[in-house]
Design an enzyme around this catalytic site. Structure first.
Site, PDB file in Angstrom:
ATOM      1  N   THR A   1       7.058   6.116   2.195  1.00  0.00           N
ATOM      2  CA  THR A   1       6.629   6.296   0.651  1.00  0.00           C
ATOM      3  C   THR A   1       7.233   6.707  -0.371  1.00  0.00           C
ATOM      4  O   THR A   1       6.619   5.530  -1.112  1.00  0.00           O
ATOM      5  CB  THR A   1       5.577   7.651   0.995  1.00  0.00           C
ATOM      6  OG1 THR A   1       4.334   7.161   1.822  1.00  0.00           O
ATOM      7  CG2 THR A   1       4.281   7.549  -0.487  1.00  0.00           C
TER       8      THR A   1
ATOM      9  N   TYR B   1       0.730  -1.111  -0.004  1.00  0.00           N
ATOM     10  CA  TYR B   1      -0.190  -0.262  -0.343  1.00  0.00           C
ATOM     11  C   TYR B   1       0.340   1.479  -0.125  1.00  0.00           C
ATOM     12  O   TYR B   1       2.093   1.125   0.393  1.00  0.00           O
ATOM     13  CB  TYR B   1      -0.771   0.336   1.319  1.00  0.00           C
ATOM     14  CG  TYR B   1      -2.395  -1.309   0.876  1.00  0.00           C
ATOM     15  CD1 TYR B   1      -3.211  -0.799   0.917  1.00  0.00           C
ATOM     16  CD2 TYR B   1      -1.631  -2.937   1.319  1.00  0.00           C
ATOM     17  CE1 TYR B   1      -4.329  -1.847   0.409  1.00  0.00           C
ATOM     18  CE2 TYR B   1      -3.064  -3.611   1.404  1.00  0.00           C
ATOM     19  CZ  TYR B   1      -4.632  -3.128   1.019  1.00  0.00           C
ATOM     20  OH  TYR B   1      -4.914  -4.405   1.589  1.00  0.00           O
ATOM     21  N   GLU B   2       0.307   2.117  -1.176  1.00  0.00           N
ATOM     22  CA  GLU B   2       1.409   3.451  -0.907  1.00  0.00           C
ATOM     23  C   GLU B   2       1.660   4.746   0.381  1.00  0.00           C
ATOM     24  O   GLU B   2       2.524   5.154   0.081  1.00  0.00           O
ATOM     25  CB  GLU B   2       0.620   4.662  -1.773  1.00  0.00           C
ATOM     26  CG  GLU B   2      -0.193   5.364  -1.326  1.00  0.00           C
ATOM     27  CD  GLU B   2      -1.672   6.294  -2.444  1.00  0.00           C
ATOM     28  OE1 GLU B   2      -0.869   7.425  -2.274  1.00  0.00           O
ATOM     29  OE2 GLU B   2      -2.378   5.665  -3.277  1.00  0.00           O
ATOM     30  N   SER B   3       0.986   3.741   1.456  1.00  0.00           N
ATOM     31  CA  SER B   3       1.502   4.258   2.652  1.00  0.00           C
ATOM     32  C   SER B   3       2.510   3.783   3.520  1.00  0.00           C
ATOM     33  O   SER B   3       2.907   4.665   4.594  1.00  0.00           O
ATOM     34  CB  SER B   3       0.647   4.806   3.664  1.00  0.00           C
ATOM     35  OG  SER B   3       0.563   3.219   4.450  1.00  0.00           O
ATOM     36  N   GLY B   4       3.259   2.757   2.537  1.00  0.00           N
ATOM     37  CA  GLY B   4       4.314   1.818   3.050  1.00  0.00           C
ATOM     38  C   GLY B   4       4.551   0.283   3.455  1.00  0.00           C
ATOM     39  O   GLY B   4       5.752  -0.295   3.850  1.00  0.00           O
TER      40      GLY B   4
END
Length: 259
Positions: free
Chosen positions: A80, A49-52
């Site tokens: 990120t 996921y793009e939050s890490g």
């Protein structure tokens, strides 16, 4: 077991994920399908996921990329910038899994506005990381419910490029990867035609007619020479999906990704 058209869509999308692949997941319907795949046919899929979070294994569907469930269940969490620069732009993401408000015949996506950009009828959530995912992932899957309002002849705004204007447009734009390889809806599955890269119907879901698909598409949709019918969801798939939705409803008071 009986099932809904939404369940058929989610199951069909989950089946497209190869076990062991690295999947960059969008929130909503993509997250539901990707996590169903992890719980059934692709237990070793790596969800990013793009939050890490890398290797996220949420027990309930996340409400946003900032949902703590993702970080708590991940194998690791990175910045990120590392997710995008090292993983995505570095060519390490096999599949980008995206939703859309509008999509056109070449798999271009709009998640920005409906109507004129400066005076929109509806202002949508926006791009997020979708443009980069659509541009750099080795392949892209798109999932959304089908209607003439969402499958349009011309996008009100191009948020994320699929196959551009068709043909070799994506190559001329310098975008790596295969681009969108499938659009999965509650009625059918579409895949890009060789050469033109225009999406054509290759699979109908059980009980769906060609006339229904035509009525729910804003362009003159075409069908592949051979159109097959999706296998119905199995009891294992439906049970896993419904249990996931029930846990999510208990945790959040709603089913994340149902919109």
């Amino acid at each position: 077991m009986t099932y809904s058209t939404s369940e058929m869509m989610t199951v069909a999308a989950a089946r497209r994920l190869r076990n062991g692949s690295v999947c960059f997941v969008g929130i909503g319907l993509p997250s539901k399908a990707a996590n169903l795949a992890r719980l059934t046919s692709a237990p070793d899929v790596v969800l990013i996921y793009e939050s890490g979070p890398i290797g996220a294994k949420p027990t309930v569907l996340p409400l946003s990329i900032g949902d703590g469930e993702l970080a708590e269940t991940a194998d690791t969490v990175v910045s990120t910038s590392e997710i995008f620069r090292y993983w995505l732009q570095g060519g390490r993401v096999d599949v980008g899994f995206l939703g859309a408000a509008q999509v056109d015949r070449f798999g271009n996506i709009n998640t920005t506005v409906v109507g004129d950009y400066h005076h929109p009828k509806v202002r949508l959530p926006g791009a997020g990381g979708a443009p980069e995912i659509a541009g750099s992932a080795k392949s892209v899957l798109i999932i959304l419910k089908q209607s003439a309002r969402s499958f349009v002849d011309k996008l009100d705004f191009i948020t994320s490029v699929g196959h551009g204007e068709g043909g070799d447009s994506r190559k001329r734009l310098g975008l790596p990867g295969a681009g969108p390889v499938g659009i999965i809806t509650d009625l059918c599955i579409m895949e890009p035609e060789a050469g033109t890269h225009e999406f054509v119907v290759t699979t109908l879901h059980p009980g769906v007619t060609r006339e229904q698909v035509i009525a729910a598409t804003g362009w003159a949709i075409r069908f592949a020479d051979t159109v097959v019918v999706s296998e119905e969801p199995t009891e294992v798939e439906l049970t896993a999906l419904r249990d996931l939705e029930a846990r999510t409803a208990a945790a959040h008071g709603q089913v994340a990704g149902e919109a």
